[in-house]
Motif scaffolding. Sequence first.
Motif, short mmCIF file in Angstrom:
data_model
loop_
_atom_site.label_atom_id
_atom_site.label_comp_id
_atom_site.label_asym_id
_atom_site.label_seq_id
_atom_site.Cartn_x
_atom_site.Cartn_y
_atom_site.Cartn_z
N ALA A 6 0.83 -1.21 0.00
CA ALA A 6 0.00 0.00 0.00
C ALA A 6 0.87 1.26 0.00
CB ALA A 6 -0.94 0.00 1.21
N GLY A 7 1.94 1.24 0.78
CA GLY A 7 2.84 2.38 0.80
C GLY A 7 3.48 2.63 -0.55
N ALA A 8 3.91 1.55 -1.21
CA ALA A 8 4.53 1.69 -2.53
C ALA A 8 3.52 2.17 -3.57
CB ALA A 8 5.14 0.35 -2.96
N VAL A 9 2.33 1.58 -3.54
CA VAL A 9 1.28 2.00 -4.48
C VAL A 9 0.90 3.46 -4.23
CG1 VAL A 9 -1.15 1.66 -5.13
CG2 VAL A 9 0.37 -0.32 -4.92
N GLY A 10 0.71 3.81 -2.97
CA GLY A 10 0.37 5.19 -2.63
C GLY A 10 1.42 6.17 -3.11
N LEU A 11 2.70 5.83 -2.92
CA LEU A 11 3.79 6.71 -3.34
C LEU A 11 3.79 6.89 -4.86
CD1 LEU A 11 6.37 8.33 -2.77
CD2 LEU A 11 7.63 6.17 -2.92
N VAL A 12 3.67 5.79 -5.59
CA VAL A 12 3.70 5.88 -7.05
C VAL A 12 2.49 6.66 -7.58
CG1 VAL A 12 3.53 4.50 -9.18
CG2 VAL A 12 5.11 3.81 -7.36
N VAL A 13 1.31 6.36 -7.05
CA VAL A 13 0.10 7.05 -7.50
C VAL A 13 0.18 8.53 -7.16
CG1 VAL A 13 -2.39 7.27 -7.09
CG2 VAL A 13 -1.39 5.01 -7.45
N ALA A 14 0.56 8.86 -5.94
CA ALA A 14 0.64 10.27 -5.53
C ALA A 14 1.68 11.02 -6.36
CB ALA A 14 0.96 10.38 -4.04
N ALA A 15 2.82 10.39 -6.61
CA ALA A 15 3.86 11.05 -7.42
C ALA A 15 3.36 11.31 -8.84
CB ALA A 15 5.13 10.20 -7.44
N ALA A 16 2.69 10.32 -9.43
CA ALA A 16 2.19 10.48 -10.79
C ALA A 16 1.11 11.55 -10.88
CB ALA A 16 1.65 9.14 -11.31
N VAL A 17 0.17 11.52 -9.93
CA VAL A 17 -0.90 12.52 -9.94
C VAL A 17 -0.34 13.91 -9.68
CG1 VAL A 17 -3.01 13.29 -8.77
CG2 VAL A 17 -2.71 10.86 -9.32
N SER A 18 0.58 14.01 -8.74
CA SER A 18 1.18 15.31 -8.44
C SER A 18 1.94 15.86 -9.64
CB SER A 18 2.11 15.17 -7.23
OG SER A 18 2.71 16.39 -6.92
N ALA A 19 2.69 15.00 -10.31
CA ALA A 19 3.46 15.43 -11.48
C ALA A 19 2.52 15.90 -12.60
CB ALA A 19 4.35 14.30 -11.98
N ALA A 20 1.39 15.25 -12.74
CA ALA A 20 0.43 15.64 -13.78
C ALA A 20 -0.37 16.87 -13.37
CB ALA A 20 -0.51 14.48 -14.08
N ILE A 164 5.28 8.76 8.81
CA ILE A 164 3.93 8.25 9.10
C ILE A 164 3.72 6.93 8.37
CG2 ILE A 164 1.46 8.67 8.74
CD1 ILE A 164 2.15 11.70 9.20
N GLY A 165 4.14 6.88 7.11
CA GLY A 165 4.00 5.65 6.33
C GLY A 165 4.76 4.49 6.96
N ALA A 166 6.00 4.76 7.40
CA ALA A 166 6.79 3.71 8.03
C ALA A 166 6.15 3.21 9.31
CB ALA A 166 8.21 4.22 8.31
N LEU A 167 5.66 4.14 10.13
CA LEU A 167 4.98 3.73 11.37
C LEU A 167 3.71 2.94 11.06
CD1 LEU A 167 5.38 6.92 13.58
CD2 LEU A 167 6.44 4.68 13.94
N ALA A 168 2.97 3.34 10.04
CA ALA A 168 1.76 2.63 9.66
C ALA A 168 2.07 1.20 9.22
CB ALA A 168 1.01 3.39 8.57
N ILE A 169 3.17 1.03 8.49
CA ILE A 169 3.58 -0.31 8.07
C ILE A 169 3.89 -1.17 9.29
CG2 ILE A 169 5.43 -1.62 6.92
CD1 ILE A 169 5.48 0.71 4.83
N VAL A 170 4.66 -0.60 10.23
CA VAL A 170 5.01 -1.33 11.45
C VAL A 170 3.76 -1.71 12.25
CG1 VAL A 170 6.16 -1.08 13.70
CG2 VAL A 170 7.32 -0.35 11.62
N LYS A 171 2.78 -0.80 12.29
CA LYS A 171 1.55 -1.02 13.05
C LYS A 171 0.51 -1.84 12.28
CE LYS A 171 2.30 1.23 16.90
NZ LYS A 171 2.17 0.61 18.20
N GLY A 172 0.81 -2.23 11.03
CA GLY A 172 -0.11 -3.04 10.25
C GLY A 172 -1.35 -2.29 9.77
N GLN A 173 -1.16 -1.03 9.38
CA GLN A 173 -2.26 -0.20 8.89
C GLN A 173 -1.99 0.18 7.43
OE1 GLN A 173 -2.70 3.07 11.63
NE2 GLN A 173 -3.30 1.72 13.31
N PRO A 174 -2.29 -0.73 6.49
CA PRO A 174 -1.94 -0.48 5.10
C PRO A 174 -2.64 0.74 4.48
CG PRO A 174 -3.22 -2.51 5.30
CD PRO A 174 -2.88 -2.05 6.68
#
Length: 180
Positions: A6-20, A164-174
């Motif tokens: 989820a973190g990887a997908v979120g990063l890629v999607v956000a980067a692409a949308v932001s760039a556009a 926040i993303g790293a903490l969410a991964i550790v806490k199991g909150q995708p």
Amino acid sequence: MTGVEAGAVGLVVAAAVSAAATPVAISVARRTDFYDRPREYRKHAAATPFLGGAAVLLAFLVAALVTGAFSNRLLLPVGLAALMWLIGTRDDRVPVPPAWRVLLTTGAAIALYANGFGWTTAANGPVDLVLTVVWMVGLVNAFNLMDNLDGACSAVAAASSAGIGALAIVKGQPAVAGAA
């Protein structure tokens, strides 16, 4: 989806949308004469288009949607983030008195606290509410002030989101990891 996915997908999607979306936001700002003009406390070399926050918000919302952050649990924080953007953008065009901004941010913090999104300490109750309000009002105003320096606000937001993303991964909150 796992937190890492989820973190990887979120990063890629956000980067692409932001760039556009960023060039579109700049174009809209230019067509509507929505500029941050140099003045005593804003030391831009030239007028700078506003509305970068619109591109960032759109990127966040799309990433949140794709990664499942629009669940019932996260709908309130996502909605309040959009409200805070709206207030900030309004303030860029027509100044909103600081007392109103602080009052609105305090209301948002109270709403978050009342719905389980706040500080939790051993003291509980009123102490946690006060900490939540002070934290949110402080953060919103810090980002508002950083926005006077080109790139500072986005750099600090990116670093905060990574944490926040790293903490969410550790806490199991995708969903939170993906939105971050």
